[in-house]
Design a protein around this motif. Structure first.
Motif, PDB file in Angstrom:
ATOM      1  N   THR A 165      29.817 -29.058  -4.713  1.00  0.00           N
ATOM      2  CA  THR A 165      29.025 -29.591  -3.609  1.00  0.00           C
ATOM      3  C   THR A 165      29.761 -30.677  -2.832  1.00  0.00           C
ATOM      4  O   THR A 165      29.190 -31.289  -1.941  1.00  0.00           O
ATOM      5  N   GLU A 166      30.997 -30.922  -3.157  1.00  0.00           N
ATOM      6  CA  GLU A 166      31.797 -31.867  -2.391  1.00  0.00           C
ATOM      7  C   GLU A 166      33.266 -31.483  -2.510  1.00  0.00           C
ATOM      8  O   GLU A 166      33.666 -30.753  -3.418  1.00  0.00           O
ATOM      9  N   ARG A 167      34.047 -31.945  -1.585  1.00  0.00           N
ATOM     10  CA  ARG A 167      35.466 -31.626  -1.587  1.00  0.00           C
ATOM     11  C   ARG A 167      36.203 -32.492  -2.603  1.00  0.00           C
ATOM     12  O   ARG A 167      35.990 -33.698  -2.676  1.00  0.00           O
ATOM     13  N   THR A 168      37.048 -31.853  -3.378  1.00  0.00           N
ATOM     14  CA  THR A 168      37.841 -32.629  -4.336  1.00  0.00           C
ATOM     15  C   THR A 168      38.910 -33.456  -3.628  1.00  0.00           C
ATOM     16  O   THR A 168      39.324 -34.493  -4.125  1.00  0.00           O
ATOM     17  N   GLN A 169      39.341 -32.980  -2.474  1.00  0.00           N
ATOM     18  CA  GLN A 169      40.332 -33.714  -1.681  1.00  0.00           C
ATOM     19  C   GLN A 169      39.791 -33.850  -0.257  1.00  0.00           C
ATOM     20  O   GLN A 169      40.043 -33.006   0.607  1.00  0.00           O
ATOM     21  N   PRO A 170      38.960 -34.897   0.021  1.00  0.00           N
ATOM     22  CA  PRO A 170      38.356 -35.043   1.349  1.00  0.00           C
ATOM     23  C   PRO A 170      39.416 -35.151   2.438  1.00  0.00           C
ATOM     24  O   PRO A 170      40.476 -35.750   2.255  1.00  0.00           O
ATOM     25  N   GLY A 171      39.113 -34.549   3.572  1.00  0.00           N
ATOM     26  CA  GLY A 171      40.000 -34.631   4.710  1.00  0.00           C
ATOM     27  C   GLY A 171      39.788 -35.929   5.468  1.00  0.00           C
ATOM     28  O   GLY A 171      39.117 -36.853   4.989  1.00  0.00           O
ATOM     29  N   PRO A 172      40.324 -36.034   6.651  1.00  0.00           N
ATOM     30  CA  PRO A 172      40.143 -37.263   7.442  1.00  0.00           C
ATOM     31  C   PRO A 172      38.677 -37.476   7.792  1.00  0.00           C
ATOM     32  O   PRO A 172      37.965 -36.547   8.151  1.00  0.00           O
ATOM     33  N   GLU A 173      38.211 -38.708   7.667  1.00  0.00           N
ATOM     34  CA  GLU A 173      36.822 -39.061   7.948  1.00  0.00           C
ATOM     35  C   GLU A 173      36.774 -40.287   8.848  1.00  0.00           C
ATOM     36  O   GLU A 173      37.656 -41.147   8.793  1.00  0.00           O
ATOM     37  N   GLU A 174      35.740 -40.363   9.640  1.00  0.00           N
ATOM     38  CA  GLU A 174      35.563 -41.474  10.577  1.00  0.00           C
ATOM     39  C   GLU A 174      34.300 -42.235  10.212  1.00  0.00           C
ATOM     40  O   GLU A 174      33.239 -41.638  10.033  1.00  0.00           O
ATOM     41  N   GLU A 175      34.406 -43.544  10.082  1.00  0.00           N
ATOM     42  CA  GLU A 175      33.243 -44.366   9.749  1.00  0.00           C
ATOM     43  C   GLU A 175      32.431 -44.639  10.999  1.00  0.00           C
ATOM     44  O   GLU A 175      32.965 -44.949  12.068  1.00  0.00           O
ATOM     45  N   ILE A 176      31.091 -44.523  10.865  1.00  0.00           N
ATOM     46  CA  ILE A 176      30.176 -44.685  11.988  1.00  0.00           C
ATOM     47  C   ILE A 176      29.427 -46.002  11.835  1.00  0.00           C
ATOM     48  O   ILE A 176      28.944 -46.346  10.750  1.00  0.00           O
ATOM     49  N   ASN A 177      29.324 -46.745  12.931  1.00  0.00           N
ATOM     50  CA  ASN A 177      28.584 -48.008  12.955  1.00  0.00           C
ATOM     51  C   ASN A 177      27.123 -47.718  13.279  1.00  0.00           C
ATOM     52  O   ASN A 177      26.802 -47.185  14.349  1.00  0.00           O
ATOM     53  N   CYS A 178      26.211 -48.056  12.354  1.00  0.00           N
ATOM     54  CA  CYS A 178      24.796 -47.751  12.555  1.00  0.00           C
ATOM     55  C   CYS A 178      24.141 -48.647  13.602  1.00  0.00           C
ATOM     56  O   CYS A 178      22.993 -48.413  13.988  1.00  0.00           O
ATOM     57  N   ARG A 179      24.827 -49.678  14.071  1.00  0.00           N
ATOM     58  CA  ARG A 179      24.271 -50.565  15.087  1.00  0.00           C
ATOM     59  C   ARG A 179      24.629 -50.130  16.507  1.00  0.00           C
ATOM     60  O   ARG A 179      24.125 -50.702  17.472  1.00  0.00           O
ATOM     61  N   VAL A 180      25.483 -49.130  16.607  1.00  0.00           N
ATOM     62  CA  VAL A 180      25.923 -48.663  17.923  1.00  0.00           C
ATOM     63  C   VAL A 180      25.439 -47.231  18.116  1.00  0.00           C
ATOM     64  O   VAL A 180      25.734 -46.355  17.296  1.00  0.00           O
ATOM     65  N   PRO A 181      24.677 -46.953  19.186  1.00  0.00           N
ATOM     66  CA  PRO A 181      24.201 -45.581  19.396  1.00  0.00           C
ATOM     67  C   PRO A 181      25.347 -44.633  19.718  1.00  0.00           C
ATOM     68  O   PRO A 181      26.290 -44.993  20.429  1.00  0.00           O
ATOM     69  N   SER A 182      25.297 -43.455  19.166  1.00  0.00           N
ATOM     70  CA  SER A 182      26.316 -42.451  19.400  1.00  0.00           C
ATOM     71  C   SER A 182      25.691 -41.077  19.214  1.00  0.00           C
ATOM     72  O   SER A 182      24.527 -40.956  18.835  1.00  0.00           O
ATOM     73  N   GLN A 183      26.469 -40.042  19.446  1.00  0.00           N
ATOM     74  CA  GLN A 183      25.968 -38.684  19.267  1.00  0.00           C
ATOM     75  C   GLN A 183      25.640 -38.408  17.805  1.00  0.00           C
ATOM     76  O   GLN A 183      24.701 -37.665  17.494  1.00  0.00           O
ATOM     77  N   ASP A 184      26.391 -39.015  16.908  1.00  0.00           N
ATOM     78  CA  ASP A 184      26.159 -38.799  15.479  1.00  0.00           C
ATOM     79  C   ASP A 184      25.053 -39.701  14.934  1.00  0.00           C
ATOM     80  O   ASP A 184      24.438 -39.357  13.932  1.00  0.00           O
TER      81      ASP A 184
END
Length: 286
Positions: A165-184
């Protein structure tokens, strides 16, 4: 650090250890939305991932125990000829492990069937003797097969396979700021979300378990303890403090709460961020 993955504005937790820690240590329940491998069509018992409400995810992030992550768009894979030696070696190792797993399951299934036949041997022998008598046949009963594994069929389709249920070797990830509105994360700054979050945070700080209240027509269900052991005591409806509320809505909410044996809470937030509650209970005709 708990890893919360965002997908189209929804928050998911894929790691079992993180999901367990969220519930046991931080009193956040969430909702399991994944299908079980052996029963993909039923929807009574679900598995990972764990989906969190925006308010649940934000509370964990603001407490400093979780982070919001976004995986970049997947790039198309090239053909297999471009795979490196390490990738081909991993595939071969995986296939070898599958074959060993199948052989082990075949052996265990054959042993289980043999044990079942041994317990029924006397009854089977009596049934065979009765059939021979009815046909007028004499002689000794047929001998028992010596090698069960050679005659036992175990289809590969029946083999149990572990689904990660998860990747053993995660690829590149981007951290999202919950205080800033975005598409995500489109919730930041929204009036409705800020109201629900302040109410959710206040109820959680009071020691309650708080889950989604959509199935009872509210914003939240409020439990005095773990929902596995307790029924909800309150249905929380979040309404802006200065927004008028019609009499029909108040009566409907009161009747709903009475029918499901719960108290309705009208929840608002003052200018200074203080949560204010008004309870509704339908007393009926006297």
């Amino acid at each position: 650090m708990i890893r919360i993955h965002l997908l189209e504005g929804k928050a998911f937790v894929w790691n079992y250890t993180d999901a367990r820690q969220i519930r046991e240590k931080h009193r956040i329940v969430g909702t399991l939305v994944g299908a079980l491998a052996r029963k993909p069509r039923q929807n009574v018992r679900m598995g990972l991932p764990l989906q969190l409400l925006p308010e649940e995810a934000r509370l964990l992030v603001e407490r400093g125990v979780a982070t919001l992550l976004k995986n970049p768009a997947c790039q198309p894979h090239g053909d297999d000829t471009g795979q490196g030696p390490s990738t081909l070696e991993d595939v071969a190792t995986y296939q070898k492990g599958l074959e060993e797993n199948y052989r082990e399951q075949l052996r265990l299934a054959a042993e289980q069937r043999k044990a079942l036949l041994d317990t029924l041997a006397e009854r089977i022998a009596q049934g065979q003797a009765k059939k021979r008598q009815q046909k007028g046949e004499d002689g000794d009963p047929p001998s028992k097969p010596a090698d069960l594994e050679s005659t036992f069929a175990f289809p590969r389709e029946s083999m149990m396979v572990q689904l990660p249920t998860e990747r053993t070797q995660p690829g590149p990830e981007e951290e999202i700021n919950c205080r800033v509105p975005s598409q995500d994360w489109p919730y930041a700054g929204q009036q409705g979300h800020e109201l629900r979050y302040r109410v959710f945070q206040n109820l959680w700080q009071r020691g309650y378990y708080v889950t989604s209240g959509s199935k009872f027509g509210g914003d939240f269900l409020v439990y005095p303890g773990d929902p596995m052991r307790f029924h909800a005591h309150y249905i929380a409806l979040c309404v802006p403090k200065d927004e008028p509320l019609s009499l029909c809505d108040i009566i409907s909410a009161g009747r709903l709460g009475t029918n499901v044996k719960k108290t309705v809470l009208l929840c608002s937030v003052e200018q200074d961020g203080t949560a204010v509650y008004s309870s509704l209970q339908w007393s009926g005709m006297q």
